[in-house]
Design a protein around this motif. Structure first.
Motif, PDB file in Angstrom:
ATOM      1  N   GLU A  12      -6.428-116.933  50.847  1.00  0.00           N
ATOM      2  CA  GLU A  12      -5.507-116.356  49.877  1.00  0.00           C
ATOM      3  C   GLU A  12      -5.378-117.281  48.678  1.00  0.00           C
ATOM      4  O   GLU A  12      -5.679-118.474  48.777  1.00  0.00           O
ATOM      5  N   TYR A 107      -0.913-110.760  50.620  1.00  0.00           N
ATOM      6  CA  TYR A 107       0.052-111.789  50.224  1.00  0.00           C
ATOM      7  C   TYR A 107       0.086-112.016  48.714  1.00  0.00           C
ATOM      8  O   TYR A 107       1.148-112.277  48.152  1.00  0.00           O
ATOM      9  N   ARG A 187       5.580-119.396  50.635  1.00  0.00           N
ATOM     10  CA  ARG A 187       5.222-118.701  51.872  1.00  0.00           C
ATOM     11  C   ARG A 187       4.385-119.600  52.774  1.00  0.00           C
ATOM     12  O   ARG A 187       4.527-119.576  54.000  1.00  0.00           O
TER      13      ARG A 187
END
Length: 235
Positions: A12, A107, A187
């Motif tokens: 990500e 995400y 996160r």
């Protein structure tokens, strides 16, 4: 929902971080271990019915251009539908054969929606049934470096079309991408992602080498009788 059996990896990061390039490279490096790269835009190859429904979703999401005619609410629900189908019809069958790495999950979208006023509870409800990776590696790349890499190839959406900017360009890109990256970093800390910081003077091959070593270690742990739980690993 987490995977059972072979581990499910996701790379990500912000727009232009090199997710696809690095996912392909690490899959090639670790082919002997059975690791395969799955494109996050891939439709099902196991179900003709699922492929028939996923193909128009993919066209709407990635081949329809950029415009503000439809709200973030529409696009967010479309993405949730896509990643639900991808997790069920692309990732799940592949995990029966061995470990998988995907070049991006929901995400990044969630990080941008947070900056556009979406609350944590709304996002949790929206993506609640999407398959959860066993390991997420955050490619932590400064927006300034991303601009240098992609300035001539950026889409309006990447420049911050959905943000509150007077005009789109370098300033909007840096602000928009930094806000998203800050959300991804938060996160990563909360959920124990692995963090791969990428410096400006590092080559793609060097970054790929570090990523290969990290995933090799995680594969070794998953194969051990008492595999350690995942934790944040700054490299």
């Amino acid at each position: 929902m987490t995977s059972v059996g072979a581990p499910f990896f996701v790379l990500e990061g912000p727009d232009g971080a090199g997710k696809t390039t690095l996912a392909r490279a690490v899959a090639a490096d670790l082919a002997a271990s059975g690791l395969v790269h799955l494109d996050r835009r891939q439709v099902s190859t196991d179900s003709a019915y699922a492929a028939l429904l996923m193909e128009p979703l993919a066209r709407m999401l990635w081949h329809s251009g950029d415009a503000r005619d439809l709200s973030d609410n529409f696009w967010a629900h479309l993405q949730a539908s896509w990643f639900t189908a991808h997790g069920e019809q692309v990732v799940a069958p592949a995990l029966k054969r061995g470990p998988v790495v995907v070049d991006g999950w929901f995400y990044k979208l969630a990080s941008k929606l947070t900056g556009q006023g979406w609350g944590a509870e709304e996002l949790a409800a929206l993506f609640n049934r999407v398959r959860t990776p066993d390991h997420v590696v955050l490619l932590d790349v400064a927006p300034e470096l991303l601009w240098e890499r992609k300035a001539t190839k950026l889409r309006p959406a990447e420049l911050g079309m959905h943000g509150q900017y007077d005009e789109l360009g370098r300033a909007s890109f840096l602000a928009y991408q930094q806000a998203g990256l800050d959300q991804l970093r938060a996160r990563a800390r909360t959920e124990g992602w692995h963090v791969l910081a990428v410096d400006a003077d590092e080559t793609v091959q060097e970054t790929g080498g570090r990523l290969t070593r990290l995933i090799t270690d995680l594969l070794d742990r998953s194969a051990a009788p008492n595999a350690n739980s995942r934790k944040e690993t700054p490299l």
